[in-house]
Design an enzyme around this catalytic site. Structure first.
Site, short mmCIF file in Angstrom:
data_model
loop_
_atom_site.label_atom_id
_atom_site.label_comp_id
_atom_site.label_asym_id
_atom_site.label_seq_id
_atom_site.Cartn_x
_atom_site.Cartn_y
_atom_site.Cartn_z
N ASN A 41 48.97 33.41 26.25
CA ASN A 41 48.78 32.02 25.82
C ASN A 41 49.45 31.84 24.47
O ASN A 41 48.84 32.04 23.43
CB ASN A 41 47.28 31.69 25.74
N TRP A 75 52.86 32.99 35.02
CA TRP A 75 52.06 33.76 35.97
C TRP A 75 50.93 34.50 35.27
O TRP A 75 49.82 34.60 35.78
CB TRP A 75 52.96 34.77 36.73
N ASN A 76 51.23 35.01 34.10
CA ASN A 76 50.22 35.74 33.34
C ASN A 76 49.34 34.74 32.60
O ASN A 76 49.67 34.28 31.51
CB ASN A 76 50.91 36.69 32.36
N ASP A 77 48.23 34.42 33.21
CA ASP A 77 47.32 33.42 32.65
C ASP A 77 46.85 33.75 31.25
O ASP A 77 46.29 32.91 30.55
CB ASP A 77 46.06 33.34 33.53
N CYS A 78 47.02 34.98 30.86
CA CYS A 78 46.45 35.43 29.59
C CYS A 78 47.48 35.52 28.47
O CYS A 78 47.15 35.90 27.35
CB CYS A 78 45.76 36.77 29.80
#
Ligand code: BGC
Ligand code: NOJ
Length: 811
Positions: free
Chosen positions: A487, A482-485
């Site tokens: 990575n 969910w947290n696109d950031c």
């Protein structure tokens, strides 16, 4: 400080100053033709796809901001002129008001005794913006005015339009016939569509060439043509085509006159493109124009729009003593949910409409907020989304609304994506009882030769997690969850690489406790659907996988006082007390408690208490703490943001409702409602000067407590999963009315502050009138009386179509 007020009776937000702290916008259209419109008439429109079918032009990074829209320059005989929208002319107005309503906006301005009201709407079933301009002479002497309209055409592909000038300065073409200006750039070759701008009046003149209208070195506030008082009848060849009519209007004292403008879009079948060589077939445009050529027709379209919204909003109605809560639940939150349904994350004042199509994860979550309003369209959306899934259960992260195909530039590998499909489908089935959708044949990757039932798609989603576990038996995170950031396989040292699609390390080590929480929370929805389909064995298998995951979370995903966030590529903990920064993250606390992990054994309470201590602020709950002060190669984009912003410890409103729902699971309604009020826009109206974005819709992000700028300042309003999740949190968990497979759960948990309340819920053809007596003594153990008879538990059984069921609930 406020810049307007809610007008609850009309379901409008009334803005009383044109210079709000940021452009405060509205959306028109809910089918195919869409517009964005600010309180100053700024914005643009498009047909279905904000990138590929942009009808009018809009400039990003413009100074001043929000220049470009639909403008009416009203010129007096003495040469004075103004725009009733205030901008772009910005001459002082004696009165200004903008009313953003449901699918329409009305802006009025008065200067020198002339009042001008511009009503903007996209009628139902119509590919056009209607602009009705009503001029009234409020003074004692007769007046002769000349009105100049203005819109600027985009050369269709919005990306190409502002990058490819060497070509585009040559392609622009228009036709003018009577009072209609047609924009037909590229129609001579492959396009089958044109746009037009019409007014229901004789013209004094027109212009279609921007440079002629404004003068090359003039801004939008000083068009040469308006300064001098006469159109030049310019015909654009290349450069920048616009549409401007001029119309003379004489007004006796007290007199009013209306002009109706139609800004429309037409597609012609290839064989019917031309009337004669080089002349476009205008028949469909004329038919459209005929439908909106009188104020009575416009009023009828407005009435239809009002009825449409009244019907949509009648499906969940709250009556309580708190008017701020009522207006969120009854009007603005569902309205925003509908906009996110239409736009996904494509077009807002923070999303250019160029970059992002429909998100797989976003669209599935958006469904939760609008499924009760438009179940038939939710069904279609589900099939579209599922059709972009791959056979191994993974999914394209995004797809294009026009082609409905997966976007190859972004690709797949976001390992939370598949699970959201289960959640979306379960919500749809519980709302509608339409189990037949599970038997629909749905392609993988849009390949009609490779299809399976929708239920099989859900199985692949479920198994995508099972088949991709890491060293601790927890789900591999992939490019991000969910947290696109976050990575964890990215390791990017090159500024030009996108964080989310660069995977410099290929490993099967980085694991997400958040996805684990999702699996335990959402997995049972899949198992239940299997049971309903008579697949008891598959349901048992699913439940045993879920049990294993729950244990894995409690063994390797628990950090002592909260749930861990992840294990990184090297197997190090993320979101642990052992970390120097980023010790506690909100997402796993929310989702693991929603999944009821540790509710009986105390971890859940411990986790939410930690959220209260470490993450909660007066403006909402920050995403993590402490923020990353420097760039962490092994964590990716999250550490690229300055502390306090976005995923690096901003208040990411999308996940706040997970905590609210978690609090209701623990029976702590007061805390849930307290968190709700910290981010619900209607409660923030008084701090609009700090908050800046619209007080009637949620913003994605509010600067967190560690921001060096202004904590409490919001950005990215409108297109955010915040809309759907807050609607779920307040309507289904705090007010506590939610559909289940065989009935409506009634189990409020909202604390005592709002006292007694009534919810009227239409569900599967019956109406449930639910009166809640709120004594604050037995959250999660409601006492229900249904049509006069007490029942056990919290499930009000489904009633026959047409029935009205009276429920009394005491908590
Ligand atoms: C943002 C995320 C967003 C992502 C989309 C990032 O820069 O911080 O919130 O989801 O871009 O690609
Ligand atoms: C916005 C994206 O649209 C959404 O998919 C994502 O979950 C959040 N940002 C958090 O990164």
């Amino acid at each position: 400080m406020r810049f307007g007020q809610f007008d609850d009776k009309r379901k409008e937000y009334l803005i009383t100053t044109p210079t709000t702290p940021y452009p405060w916008i509205n959306y028109l259209g809910s089918e195919r033709f869409f517009s964005l419109i600010s309180q100053q008439g700024g914005g643009y429109c498009f047909y279905r796809d904000a990138r590929l079918r942009r009808i009018t032009r809009y400039r990003y990074h413009n100074v001043p901001t929000d220049a470009g829209g639909r403008y009416f320059y009203i010129r007096d005989e003495n040469g004075d002129y103004f725009t009733p929208t205030y901008g772009p002319v910005k001459r002082k107005l004696d009165r200004f008001e903008c009313r953003h309503g449901l699918g329409y906006t009305k802006v009025s301005g008065k200067r020198a005794d002339i009042s001008a009201e511009c009503l903007y709407l996209v009628p139902l079933g119509t590919n056009a913006e209607i602009h009705q301009l009503t001029l009234t002479n409020e003074g004692p002497r007769p007046r002769k005015l000349r009105v100049f309209s203005f819109i600027e055409f985009c050369l269709w592909n919005a990306m190409d339009d502002f990058t490819n000038f060497q070509r585009n300065f040559n392609t622009g073409e228009v036709e003018v016939e009577g009072s209609t200006i047609y924009h037909k750039t590229e129609y001579r070759e492959r396009r089958d569509h044109y746009a037009f701008y019409h007014v229901n009046s004789k013209l004094a003149g027109f212009d279609t060439d921007r440079e002629t209208f404004f003068g090359l070195y003039n801004g939008m506030h000083e068009p040469e043509v308006v300064e001098q008082g006469a159109s030049r009848n310019s015909v654009a060849h290349g450069w920048a085509p616009i549409a401007s009519h001029s119309v003379d209007v004489s007004l006796a004292p007290g007199e009013s006159k209306s002009l109706v403008f139609v800004l429309g879009y037409v597609e012609n079948p290839v064989a019917e493109k031309w009337e004669r060589p080089g002349v476009i077939n205008k028949r469909p445009a004329k038919q459209l124009i005929e439908k909106y050529s009188t104020p009575a027709q416009v009023e009828a379209a407005m009435q239809e729009l009002r009825d449409y919204w009244d019907d949509l909003l009648s499906r969940y109605v709250l009556e309580s003593k708190d008017e701020r809560l009522n207006r969120m639940v009854n009007v603005w939150n569902p309205y925003q949910c509908m906009v996110t349904f239409n736009m996904s994350r494509s077009a807002s004042y923070f999303e250019t409409g160029i970059g992002r199509g429909m998100g797989f994860r976003d669209s599935n979550q958006d469904l939760l907020g609008f499924v009760h309003q438009v179940p038939e369209r939710a069904r279609e959306r589900i099939i579209d989304i599922a059709s972009t899934q791959f056979a191994d259960g993974s999914a394209y992260h995004q797809y294009q609304p026009l082609t409905k195909r997966g976007n190859n530039d972004v690709g797949s590998g976001f390992n939370d994506d598949p699970l959201w499909l289960i959640l979306g489908v379960a919500a749809y089935v519980k709302e509608t009882g339409d189990y037949a959708i599970l038997d629909e044949q749905v392609p993988f990757d849009n390949d009609e030769k490779n299809t399976a039932t929708l239920l099989e798609h859900l199985k692949r989603s479920f198994d995508h997690v099972v088949n991709n576990l890491g060293p601790h038996g927890l789900p591999l995170i992939g490019r991000a969850d969910w947290n696109d950031c976050l990575n964890l396989n990215c390791f990017s040292e090159t500024p030009d690489e996108p964080y989310q699609t660069t995977g410099n390390r290929v490993g099967r080590t980085a694991e997400s406790i958040f996805i684990a929480g999702m699996f335990v929370g959402i997995g049972p929805e899949y198992a239940t659907l299997c049971e309903r389909k008579g697949m008891a064995e598959e349901a048992r298998r699913a439940r045993s996988e879920i049990d294993k995951m729950r244990s894995a979370v409690l063994t390797d995903g628990w950090d002592g006082s909260w749930f861990l966030r992840a294990y990184d590529y090297f197997g190090n903990k993320v979101g642990s007390k052992e970390c120097a920064e980023g010790q506690i993250f909100i997402e796993p606390q929310g989702y693991c408690v929603m999944a009821r992990i540790g509710v009986e054994t105390g971890e859940a309470k411990n986790a939410l208490d930690s959220v209260g201590e470490r993450l909660a602020t007066p403006y909402g709950i920050v995403l993590q703490n402490p923020p990353y002060q420097t760039y962490h190669l092994e964590l990716g984009e999250i550490s690229s943001y300055p502390p306090g912003y976005k995923e690096n410890a901003g208040i990411f409103c999308h996940n706040n409702p997970w905590i609210m729902i978690g609090e209701t699971i623990l029976g702590r309604g007061d805390r849930a409602f307290d968190y709700y009020k910290r981010i619900a826009p209607s409660y923030l109206e008084d701090i609009s000067d700090l908050h800046r974005t619209e007080p009637y819709v949620y913003s994605q992000m509010v600067a967190g407590k560690d921001a060096s700028g202004q904590p409490g300042e919001a950005k990215n309003s409108w297109l955010t999963g915040t809309a759907a999740w807050n609607f779920v949190a307040i309507s289904q968990h705090m007010l506590g009315v939610r559909p289940e497979h065989d009935g409506l759960i009634v189990s409020p948990c909202i604390g005592t502050e709002i006292g007694e309340f009534t919810v009227t819920r239409k569900w599967r053809g019956a109406t449930y009138v639910i009166k809640v007596k709120n004594t604050g003594t037995s959250w999660n153990r409601p006492r229900l009386v249904v049509d006069g008879s007490p029942i056990e538990g919290s499930l009000v059984p489904q009633a026959p179509k047409g029935a009205t069921v009276h429920v009394e609930c005491t908590v």
